[in-house]
Design an enzyme around this catalytic site. Structure first.
Site, PDB file in Angstrom:
ATOM      1  N   GLY A   7       0.837  -1.214   0.000  1.00 14.51           N
ATOM      2  CA  GLY A   7       0.000   0.000   0.000  1.00 14.51           C
ATOM      3  C   GLY A   7       0.861   1.249   0.000  1.00 14.51           C
ATOM      4  N   ASN A   9       1.734   3.405  -2.139  1.00 10.09           N
ATOM      5  CA  ASN A   9       1.322   4.616  -2.853  1.00 10.09           C
ATOM      6  C   ASN A   9       0.154   5.329  -2.186  1.00 10.09           C
ATOM      7  OD1 ASN A   9      -0.323   2.396  -3.590  1.00 10.09           O
ATOM      8  ND2 ASN A   9      -1.189   3.601  -5.251  1.00 10.09           N
ATOM      9  N   GLY A  10      -0.350   4.815  -1.064  1.00  5.78           N
ATOM     10  CA  GLY A  10      -1.504   5.421  -0.398  1.00  5.78           C
ATOM     11  C   GLY A  10      -1.087   6.544   0.551  1.00  5.78           C
ATOM     12  N   PHE A  11      -2.065   7.194   1.128  1.00  5.64           N
ATOM     13  CA  PHE A  11      -1.859   8.332   2.042  1.00  5.64           C
ATOM     14  C   PHE A  11      -0.889   7.976   3.177  1.00  5.64           C
ATOM     15  CE2 PHE A  11      -3.956  10.260   5.998  1.00  5.64           C
ATOM     16  CZ  PHE A  11      -3.253  11.457   5.932  1.00  5.64           C
ATOM     17  N   ASP A  58      -2.389  -8.617  -7.675  1.00  9.89           N
ATOM     18  CA  ASP A  58      -3.636  -9.010  -7.006  1.00  9.89           C
ATOM     19  C   ASP A  58      -3.327  -9.621  -5.647  1.00  9.89           C
ATOM     20  OD1 ASP A  58      -6.061  -9.894  -6.183  1.00  9.89           O
ATOM     21  OD2 ASP A  58      -6.467 -11.177  -7.925  1.00  9.89           O
ATOM     22  N   LYS A 166     -11.899  -4.663   8.463  1.00  9.82           N
ATOM     23  CA  LYS A 166     -10.705  -4.484   9.296  1.00  9.82           C
ATOM     24  C   LYS A 166     -10.728  -5.450  10.490  1.00  9.82           C
ATOM     25  CE  LYS A 166      -7.881  -1.879   8.499  1.00  9.82           C
ATOM     26  NZ  LYS A 166      -6.722  -2.080   7.580  1.00  9.82           N
ATOM     27  N   SER A 213     -10.083   9.855   4.793  1.00 16.49           N
ATOM     28  CA  SER A 213     -10.008  10.697   5.997  1.00 16.49           C
ATOM     29  C   SER A 213      -9.636  12.142   5.661  1.00 16.49           C
ATOM     30  CB  SER A 213      -9.032  10.104   7.014  1.00 16.49           C
ATOM     31  OG  SER A 213      -7.777   9.817   6.416  1.00 16.49           O
TER      32      SER A 213
HETATM   33  P1  NDP Z   1      -5.452   4.907   0.863  1.00 17.86           P
HETATM   34  O1  NDP Z   1      -6.732   4.646   0.163  1.00 17.86           O
HETATM   35  O2  NDP Z   1      -4.751   6.190   0.610  1.00 17.86           O
HETATM   36  O3  NDP Z   1      -4.437   3.723   0.633  1.00 17.86           O
HETATM   37  C1  NDP Z   1      -4.843   2.403   0.556  1.00 17.86           C
HETATM   38  C2  NDP Z   1      -3.709   1.576  -0.015  1.00 17.86           C
HETATM   39  O4  NDP Z   1      -4.119   0.213  -0.084  1.00 17.86           O
HETATM   40  C3  NDP Z   1      -3.356   2.000  -1.436  1.00 17.86           C
HETATM   41  O5  NDP Z   1      -2.003   1.801  -1.674  1.00 17.86           O
HETATM   42  C4  NDP Z   1      -4.202   1.045  -2.272  1.00 17.86           C
HETATM   43  O6  NDP Z   1      -3.695   0.800  -3.569  1.00 17.86           O
HETATM   44  C5  NDP Z   1      -4.092  -0.217  -1.444  1.00 17.86           C
HETATM   45  N1  NDP Z   1      -5.234  -1.073  -1.740  1.00 17.86           N
HETATM   46  C6  NDP Z   1      -6.536  -0.822  -1.521  1.00 17.86           C
HETATM   47  N2  NDP Z   1      -7.296  -1.837  -1.977  1.00 17.86           N
HETATM   48  C7  NDP Z   1      -6.454  -2.735  -2.515  1.00 17.86           C
HETATM   49  C8  NDP Z   1      -6.624  -3.985  -3.156  1.00 17.86           C
HETATM   50  N3  NDP Z   1      -7.842  -4.512  -3.346  1.00 17.86           N
HETATM   51  N4  NDP Z   1      -5.532  -4.612  -3.608  1.00 17.86           N
HETATM   52  C9  NDP Z   1      -4.298  -4.084  -3.430  1.00 17.86           C
HETATM   53  N5  NDP Z   1      -4.069  -2.911  -2.825  1.00 17.86           N
HETATM   54  C10 NDP Z   1      -5.131  -2.237  -2.370  1.00 17.86           C
HETATM   55  O7  NDP Z   1      -5.813   4.773   2.412  1.00 17.86           O
HETATM   56  P2  NDP Z   1      -4.949   5.039   3.728  1.00 17.86           P
HETATM   57  O8  NDP Z   1      -3.533   5.311   3.389  1.00 17.86           O
HETATM   58  O9  NDP Z   1      -5.707   5.999   4.528  1.00 17.86           O
HETATM   59  O10 NDP Z   1      -5.074   3.620   4.449  1.00 17.86           O
HETATM   60  C11 NDP Z   1      -3.994   2.729   4.568  1.00 17.86           C
HETATM   61  C12 NDP Z   1      -4.285   1.720   5.665  1.00 17.86           C
HETATM   62  O11 NDP Z   1      -4.536   2.395   6.898  1.00 17.86           O
HETATM   63  C13 NDP Z   1      -5.489   0.822   5.421  1.00 17.86           C
HETATM   64  O12 NDP Z   1      -5.182  -0.471   5.891  1.00 17.86           O
HETATM   65  C14 NDP Z   1      -6.574   1.446   6.311  1.00 17.86           C
HETATM   66  O13 NDP Z   1      -7.546   0.530   6.695  1.00 17.86           O
HETATM   67  C15 NDP Z   1      -5.732   1.926   7.489  1.00 17.86           C
HETATM   68  N6  NDP Z   1      -6.347   2.997   8.261  1.00 17.86           N
HETATM   69  C16 NDP Z   1      -6.579   4.233   7.698  1.00 17.86           C
HETATM   70  C17 NDP Z   1      -7.144   5.246   8.453  1.00 17.86           C
HETATM   71  C18 NDP Z   1      -7.381   6.618   7.920  1.00 17.86           C
HETATM   72  O14 NDP Z   1      -8.031   7.442   8.600  1.00 17.86           O
HETATM   73  N7  NDP Z   1      -6.881   6.969   6.752  1.00 17.86           N
HETATM   74  C19 NDP Z   1      -7.548   5.006   9.847  1.00 17.86           C
HETATM   75  C20 NDP Z   1      -7.221   3.685  10.345  1.00 17.86           C
HETATM   76  C21 NDP Z   1      -6.643   2.726   9.569  1.00 17.86           C
HETATM   77  P3  NDP Z   1      -4.386   1.473  -4.865  1.00 17.86           P
HETATM   78  O15 NDP Z   1      -3.924   2.900  -4.889  1.00 17.86           O
HETATM   79  O16 NDP Z   1      -3.855   0.661  -5.976  1.00 17.86           O
HETATM   80  O17 NDP Z   1      -5.867   1.346  -4.671  1.00 17.86           O
END
Ligand code: NDP
Length: 345
Positions: A7, A9-11, A58, A166, A213
């Site tokens: 993950g 590339n996510g936030f 995947d 979760k 968020s």
């Molecule tokens: P984002 O949506 O920014 O990031 C989610 C990440 O997970 C991305 O890299 C995304 O990849 C990847 N992902 C999502 N679905 C899939 C999938 N089906 N297969 C492969 N990769 C996947 O969210 P956050 O950064 O906020 O969240 C990251 C983690 O933190 C999560 O586990 C979330 O539950 C947890 N969390 C977040 C909170 C918040 O307030 N933000 C609070 C508590 C926990 P892609 O870009 O390819 O979709």
């Protein structure tokens, strides 16, 4: 030491990657597709071969992480879908659970140098809704969302589906731990953050593409009028929160602190109401240059009101004892988030 971050590339993921690189770790960033790694590649290009990208198309497939875990010393498993907008709850549950269990099995089979796996769970796996205010610690489990999932009726709304994904993913972690702890040389840490706010450094093309968020924060602080939020809503809605940079530091410390092993740890800076962030935003001088003036809501009506009721309160003794983090304040995070939005126009 090399760390696999899923993950990435996510936030939250990209802040974890950055924090680890800044502290001298090598990082292997796992993303779903080559193009999702471009921004990471550019941002961390200066680290040379200390940063690499691995594509795992995947995460629900058995053995998905088999190659990715080879040669790393630790794993930060952050990938999981974060949206409340799905019809079928298994759109969230399947990647959350299979992705997590799959990562653990890949480490079991191929992670011969892995010493620790950190899993990003959530307070979604801890809390339950109740008419009365409640205080939670790491002993609490969100059984409520699983009951609603089993019922499948009208109470199964978007955020309950997310909470179920979760909760089931984290339950699967501890089940794996119980079944395998005797035969593995590595251990597991689970982090349970509530709402995560803070400046964004991931690839966000427009505010509507923000993660959930920060999207909510943007909606209620920068655009509360168009969001339809009433002053009462802004003064009474909230929960627990943590700045993304503190959470990223917790992910790094979770690799380093022996005492974190085999524990779930709530990472929470404190309680908040939307009005608290509005008050902090309006106290900034000079005011941030946004496309429209900031709304004021009802100043002082949030947590500053002695009659404020916080429905979800988290005990944070465990995080304090193990990590001893110094958390960003609402004022600091607000200033940095608005500067981030200002710079994006
Ligand atoms: P984002 O949506 O920014 O990031 C989610 C990440 O997970 C991305 O890299 C995304 O990849 C990847 N992902 C999502 N679905 C899939 C999938 N089906 N297969 C492969 N990769 C996947 O969210 P956050 O950064 O906020 O969240 C990251 C983690 O933190 C999560 O586990 C979330 O539950 C947890 N969390 C977040 C909170 C918040 O307030 N933000 C609070 C508590 C926990 P892609 O870009 O390819 O979709």
């Amino acid at each position: 030491r090399k760390v696999l971050v899923s993950g990435a590339n996510g936030f939250i993921g990209i802040w974890v990657v950055r924090t680890l690189l800044e502290q001298g770790y090598s990082v292997r960033s796992a993303v779903r597709a080559e193009e999702k790694g471009q921004h990471l590649k550019k941002m961390f290009g200066g680290y040379g071969d200390k940063h690499e990208i691995v594509v795992v198309p995947d995460i629900t497939k058995e053995g998905a992480f088999d190659e990715a875990v080879k040669g790393v010393d630790a794993v930060e498993h952050i990938a999981s879908p974060v949206t409340f907008n799905v019809e079928d709850p298994y759109e969230l549950i399947t990647p959350a659970v299979n992705g997590t269990v799959g990562m653990l099995h890949s480490v079991l089979k191929h992670g011969t140098s892995v010493q620790r796996v950190v899993i990003t769970s959530s307070t979604a796996a801890v809390v339950r809704d109740d008419p009365n205010p409640l205080e939670f610690d790491e002993n609490n489990w969100n059984e409520q969302c699983l009951e609603i999932l089993a019922e499948g009726g009208p109470r199964l709304i978007g955020h309950i589906k997310y909470r179920a994904s979760k909760t089931l993913a984290e339950k699967a972690v501890w089940k794996f731990w119980e079944e395998n702890r005797g035969k593995i040389t590595w251990d597991i840490v689970v982090l349970n953050p509530p709402y995560v706010f803070g400046p964004t450094i991931h690839d966000v093309a427009s505010p509507s593409a923000l993660n959930i968020s920060t999207l909510e924060w943007h909606k209620f602080i920068v655009h509360p009028t168009s969001s339809g939020a009433t002053n009462e809503f802004l003064a009474t809605r909230g929960g627990g929160w943590v700045d993304v940079r503190d959470l990223a530091e917790a992910h790094m410390l979770a690799l380093e602190k022996e005492a974190a092993g085999s524990k779930r740890i709530i990472i929470n800076a404190g309680v908040w109401k939307w009005q608290d962030f509005l008050d902090a935003a309006n106290a900034i001088s000079p005011p941030p240059k946004l496309s429209q003036p900031l709304p004021v809501g009802n100043p002082g009506a949030g947590s500053a009101d002695p009659a404020a009721i916080h429905m979800l309160v988290f005990k944070t003794d465990r995080a304090r004892d193990i990590f001893g983090l110094k958390y960003h304040t609402i004022a600091e995070t607000t200033e940095d988030m608005l500067a981030d939005f200002e710079s994006r126009g």
